[in-house]
Write a protein that holds these residues in place. Structure first.
Motif, PDB file in Angstrom:
ATOM      1  N   ILE A 151     -18.161  37.115 -35.630  1.00  0.00           N
ATOM      2  CA  ILE A 151     -16.789  36.608 -35.612  1.00  0.00           C
ATOM      3  C   ILE A 151     -16.052  37.268 -36.768  1.00  0.00           C
ATOM      4  O   ILE A 151     -16.505  37.221 -37.913  1.00  0.00           O
ATOM      5  N   ARG A 176     -17.680  39.534 -31.137  1.00  0.00           N
ATOM      6  CA  ARG A 176     -17.922  38.330 -30.344  1.00  0.00           C
ATOM      7  C   ARG A 176     -16.653  37.517 -30.199  1.00  0.00           C
ATOM      8  O   ARG A 176     -16.338  36.984 -29.132  1.00  0.00           O
ATOM      9  N   SER A 177     -15.877  37.417 -31.299  1.00  0.00           N
ATOM     10  CA  SER A 177     -14.597  36.729 -31.256  1.00  0.00           C
ATOM     11  C   SER A 177     -13.825  37.041 -32.527  1.00  0.00           C
ATOM     12  O   SER A 177     -14.360  37.642 -33.457  1.00  0.00           O
ATOM     13  N   ARG A 179     -10.631  35.430 -35.327  1.00  0.00           N
ATOM     14  CA  ARG A 179      -9.953  34.249 -35.836  1.00  0.00           C
ATOM     15  C   ARG A 179      -8.844  34.669 -36.788  1.00  0.00           C
ATOM     16  O   ARG A 179      -8.847  35.785 -37.305  1.00  0.00           O
TER      17      ARG A 179
END
Length: 273
Positions: A151, A176-177, A179
């Motif tokens: 992340i 993966r992601s 933020r």
């Protein structure tokens, strides 16, 4: 009382002062652009910290975001680098997700970093060479990760900017992601705590990263500009902080393709703090 213990004392005092005045009306001004805000509480918090330091250590030097010590151009002696409220936009709109950040240097060497997540009452802190802590809990060494299992944290606004979107979009796609927390100081300590695996941005000033850099490095994170070069505590820079494997993967596998553009950006925007 050591300098480190004194820093803990005044950062808690400054945080409590903020919490005591949350219900009061803010005076809000803009700085470099309409989204670059400063409030009376930013200024009051910096003034409180500066007054406490000057009273206890009149020979120390201070650099603060809101105007104190901008003429300091050397790390000789003891230098405090302060961001009274990192994440002012969050402070104004959310009254959370902001932090007080302090980085302390002695004769050019890193001494201590403190980042206080005020509303969660979480103090991230470290003395260089002695490990990093979240309150009383020692943070463990970071595990290596690959981008596809990581992340990352970055401001999504960068994905709308000219050539910069070409740099960051593949990284976001392959992670993966992603933020966005809106506070560089918190992003640094979130990497240190393993909450995210990397934080990236193209523009930070010394007060944004001085405290968090020391804390993150104490957990084994690699902190550099986006060309992989060591940061200078008195100069603005681009930033990538990540565990060792991920830092290497992003810098060599993605950012190195834009070395020319990144070099020109640094020369044009970050020749001084």
């Amino acid at each position: 009382m050591t300098i480190y213990e004194f820093a803990e004392q005044i950062i808690y005092e400054a945080g409590q002062n903020i919490k005591n005045k949350l219900a009061l009306e803010l005076t809000i001004e803009t700085k470099s652009n309409p989204n670059d805000l400063v409030t009376n509480m930013d200024k009051e918090t910096e003034q409180l910290l500066v007054e406490r330091i000057n009273q206890a250590y009149p020979d120390h030097h201070i650099i603060g975001e809101e105007g104190h010590g901008k003429e300091v151009d050397t790390l000789d002696g003891v230098v405090w680098i302060i961001d009274p409220i990192d994440g002012t936009l969050n402070f104004v709109h959310q009254q959370q997700n902001f932090a007080i950040s302090i980085g302390i240097f002695k004769d050019g060497e890193k001494y201590a970093g403190l980042v206080y997540d005020v509303m969660n009452d979480n103090l991230y802190h470290a003395i260089a060479g002695e490990g990093a802590y979240l309150n009383d809990m020692k943070l463990g060494a970071l595990a290596d990760t690959t981008l596809k299992r990581s992340i990352i944290s970055l401001n999504p606004n960068w994905l709308t900017k000219d050539w910069i979107k070409d740099v960051y979009t593949p990284i976001v796609k392959d992670a993966r992601s992603a933020r966005s927390y809106g506070s560089a100081a918190l992003d640094f300590v979130f990497v240190a705590a393993g909450i995210v695996d990397s934080y990236m941005t193209l523009r930070l000033h010394p007060w944004d990263f001085a405290g968090g850099m020391i804390i993150a490095e104490e957990t084994g994170a690699v902190v550099s500009n986006q060309m992989g070069e060591t940061l200078h505590p008195l100069q603005s820079n681009s930033i990538i902080v990540a565990n060792q494997q991920l830092h290497r993967e992003i810098v060599s596998g993605y950012l190195s393709r834009y070395e020319k553009e990144l070099t020109e950006l640094h020369q044009g925007m970050f020749s001084s703090r």
